[in-house]
Write a protein that holds these residues in place. Structure first.
Motif, PDB file in Angstrom:
ATOM      1  N   MET A   1      44.609  41.565  26.101  1.00 35.33           N
ATOM      2  CA  MET A   1      44.934  41.984  26.999  1.00 35.33           C
ATOM      3  C   MET A   1      44.325  40.703  27.474  1.00 35.33           C
ATOM      4  O   MET A   1      43.032  40.788  27.517  1.00 35.33           O
ATOM      5  CB  MET A   1      45.269  42.389  28.477  1.00 35.33           C
ATOM      6  N   ARG A   2      44.582  39.558  28.327  1.00 29.92           N
ATOM      7  CA  ARG A   2      43.261  38.805  28.985  1.00 29.92           C
ATOM      8  C   ARG A   2      43.616  38.895  30.653  1.00 29.92           C
ATOM      9  O   ARG A   2      42.724  38.621  31.049  1.00 29.92           O
ATOM     10  CB  ARG A   2      43.833  37.084  28.533  1.00 29.92           C
ATOM     11  N   THR A   3      44.797  39.071  31.489  1.00 24.93           N
ATOM     12  CA  THR A   3      44.721  38.599  32.368  1.00 24.93           C
ATOM     13  C   THR A   3      45.819  39.677  33.453  1.00 24.93           C
ATOM     14  O   THR A   3      46.479  40.339  32.445  1.00 24.93           O
ATOM     15  CB  THR A   3      45.111  37.743  32.534  1.00 24.93           C
ATOM     16  N   ALA A   4      45.198  40.619  33.798  1.00 23.73           N
ATOM     17  CA  ALA A   4      45.704  42.095  35.359  1.00 23.73           C
ATOM     18  C   ALA A   4      45.747  41.581  36.227  1.00 23.73           C
ATOM     19  O   ALA A   4      45.027  40.834  37.223  1.00 23.73           O
ATOM     20  CB  ALA A   4      44.553  42.963  34.908  1.00 23.73           C
ATOM     21  N   VAL A   5      46.975  40.956  36.709  1.00 23.85           N
ATOM     22  CA  VAL A   5      47.277  40.741  38.033  1.00 23.85           C
ATOM     23  C   VAL A   5      47.342  42.338  38.875  1.00 23.85           C
ATOM     24  O   VAL A   5      48.357  43.735  38.709  1.00 23.85           O
ATOM     25  CB  VAL A   5      48.558  40.195  37.992  1.00 23.85           C
ATOM     26  N   PHE A   6      47.068  42.666  40.196  1.00 24.54           N
ATOM     27  CA  PHE A   6      47.021  43.775  40.944  1.00 24.54           C
ATOM     28  C   PHE A   6      47.728  43.416  42.366  1.00 24.54           C
ATOM     29  O   PHE A   6      47.357  42.479  42.991  1.00 24.54           O
ATOM     30  CB  PHE A   6      45.595  43.719  41.266  1.00 24.54           C
ATOM     31  N   ASP A   7      48.846  44.406  43.087  1.00 25.80           N
ATOM     32  CA  ASP A   7      49.085  44.403  43.998  1.00 25.80           C
ATOM     33  C   ASP A   7      48.102  45.500  45.028  1.00 25.80           C
ATOM     34  O   ASP A   7      48.465  46.178  44.829  1.00 25.80           O
ATOM     35  CB  ASP A   7      50.863  44.342  44.325  1.00 25.80           C
ATOM     36  N   LYS A   8      47.565  44.521  46.006  1.00 24.23           N
ATOM     37  CA  LYS A   8      46.343  45.428  46.730  1.00 24.23           C
ATOM     38  C   LYS A   8      47.076  46.993  46.964  1.00 24.23           C
ATOM     39  O   LYS A   8      46.632  47.898  46.843  1.00 24.23           O
ATOM     40  CB  LYS A   8      45.736  44.927  47.485  1.00 24.23           C
ATOM     41  N   ALA A 145      35.268  48.632  35.380  1.00 27.15           N
ATOM     42  CA  ALA A 145      35.382  48.090  33.439  1.00 27.15           C
ATOM     43  C   ALA A 145      36.633  47.209  32.649  1.00 27.15           C
ATOM     44  O   ALA A 145      36.358  46.716  31.448  1.00 27.15           O
ATOM     45  CB  ALA A 145      36.600  49.331  33.572  1.00 27.15           C
ATOM     46  N   LEU A 146      37.566  47.072  33.416  1.00 25.20           N
ATOM     47  CA  LEU A 146      38.823  45.586  33.319  1.00 25.20           C
ATOM     48  C   LEU A 146      37.599  44.640  32.236  1.00 25.20           C
ATOM     49  O   LEU A 146      37.724  43.747  31.437  1.00 25.20           O
ATOM     50  CB  LEU A 146      39.423  45.425  33.819  1.00 25.20           C
ATOM     51  N   ARG A 147      36.542  43.844  33.204  1.00 19.61           N
ATOM     52  CA  ARG A 147      35.385  43.118  33.200  1.00 19.61           C
ATOM     53  C   ARG A 147      34.433  43.574  32.235  1.00 19.61           C
ATOM     54  O   ARG A 147      34.519  42.302  31.274  1.00 19.61           O
ATOM     55  CB  ARG A 147      34.688  42.687  34.385  1.00 19.61           C
ATOM     56  N   ARG A 148      34.097  44.060  31.623  1.00 20.86           N
ATOM     57  CA  ARG A 148      33.606  44.570  30.820  1.00 20.86           C
ATOM     58  C   ARG A 148      33.939  44.763  29.591  1.00 20.86           C
ATOM     59  O   ARG A 148      33.870  43.784  28.508  1.00 20.86           O
ATOM     60  CB  ARG A 148      32.522  45.835  31.042  1.00 20.86           C
ATOM     61  N   LEU A 149      35.156  44.152  29.799  1.00 18.17           N
ATOM     62  CA  LEU A 149      36.183  44.296  28.403  1.00 18.17           C
ATOM     63  C   LEU A 149      36.580  43.348  28.602  1.00 18.17           C
ATOM     64  O   LEU A 149      37.370  42.811  27.215  1.00 18.17           O
ATOM     65  CB  LEU A 149      37.549  45.561  28.852  1.00 18.17           C
ATOM     66  N   GLY A 150      36.213  42.646  29.069  1.00 19.86           N
ATOM     67  CA  GLY A 150      36.668  40.608  29.207  1.00 19.86           C
ATOM     68  C   GLY A 150      38.335  40.255  29.704  1.00 19.86           C
ATOM     69  O   GLY A 150      38.675  39.593  29.692  1.00 19.86           O
ATOM     70  N   VAL A 151      38.629  40.636  30.667  1.00 21.73           N
ATOM     71  CA  VAL A 151      40.208  40.723  31.201  1.00 21.73           C
ATOM     72  C   VAL A 151      39.429  40.455  32.487  1.00 21.73           C
ATOM     73  O   VAL A 151      39.170  41.241  32.879  1.00 21.73           O
ATOM     74  CB  VAL A 151      40.605  42.684  31.725  1.00 21.73           C
ATOM     75  N   GLN A 152      40.312  39.230  32.704  1.00 21.95           N
ATOM     76  CA  GLN A 152      40.383  38.274  34.123  1.00 21.95           C
ATOM     77  C   GLN A 152      40.915  39.516  35.043  1.00 21.95           C
ATOM     78  O   GLN A 152      42.213  39.482  34.616  1.00 21.95           O
ATOM     79  CB  GLN A 152      40.794  36.868  34.043  1.00 21.95           C
ATOM     80  N   GLU A 153      40.598  39.191  36.653  1.00 15.32           N
ATOM     81  CA  GLU A 153      41.563  40.111  37.213  1.00 15.32           C
ATOM     82  C   GLU A 153      41.827  39.072  38.339  1.00 15.32           C
ATOM     83  O   GLU A 153      41.271  38.357  38.507  1.00 15.32           O
ATOM     84  CB  GLU A 153      40.745  41.020  37.984  1.00 15.32           C
TER      85      GLU A 153
END
Length: 200
Positions: A1-8, A145-153
């Motif tokens: 997984m490279r990108t995570a999209v959040f709905d606030k 934590a996601l950023r440390r895993l290299g996931v772009q939010e």
């Protein structure tokens, strides 16, 4: 997984906004009370499927206010709702949306954990409802934590107060309502069910 999209709303926040305060515009104070502002806003919001709308309706009921029947109700995707309530034209929603149809607009100051729902009545700015929707306790740590895993939010269209609360942990990509395609207008009866839009 490279990108995570959040709905606030309901994801990074608890998703159950509550009424914190009612601010009547000074220009409307001679004709508008706090209860009337809340009643008109809730009467229009009963035709919206957004989580903020249901919170406004619930706040009016808690204040013992009767919802007015409406007509010509439209939910403008990602922006807000308009309706004729009690022979008055009411618009409720985001600042740019209300500013575009109501003269005398004034942006409300909010603090961390708060957001504003703006209200216009008969073509003039009437005031704002200040809602409280705190960040979830683990929101900042989850993004870190996601950023440390290299996931772009990416944070979907949302209230700027949420962006401020995330501070340095805010997702790198934060789009606004203007980035979404124009999905037109939708209508909703007070008793119908549906998915909320990304209004705030």
């Amino acid at each position: 997984m490279r990108t995570a999209v959040f709905d606030k709303t309901g994801t990074l926040t608890h998703g159950g906004p509550t009424l914190h305060g009612i601010r009547v515009s000074p220009a409307a104070s001679g004709l508008m009370t706090e209860d009337r502002l809340l009643q008109l806003a809730a009467s229009a919001e009963q035709y919206s499927s957004h989580v903020l709308a249901s919170s406004v309706v619930e706040a009016a009921r808690r204040h013992g206010l009767r919802l007015l029947s409406g007509s010509n109700a439209f939910e403008h995707a990602t922006e807000g709702v308009t309706a004729t309530c009690g022979n008055q034209t009411v618009v409720v929603g985001k600042p740019d949306f209300v500013r575009s149809v109501a003269s005398g607009f004034e942006e409300a100051e909010v603090t961390g954990g708060q957001l504003a729902v703006y209200v216009g009545v008969d073509g003039r700015f009437a005031g704002a409802l200040i809602m409280s929707d705190p960040l979830r306790e683990n929101a900042v740590d989850t993004l870190a934590a996601l950023r440390r895993l290299g996931v772009q939010e990416t944070l979907r269209p949302g209230n700027t107060a949420c962006h401020r609360r995330l501070a340095g942990h805010r997702p790198r990509n934060c789009c606004t309502g203007r980035d979404l395609p124009d999905s037109g207008k939708v209508t909703k009866s007070p008793s119908s069910q549906g998915c909320g839009n990304a209004r705030s």
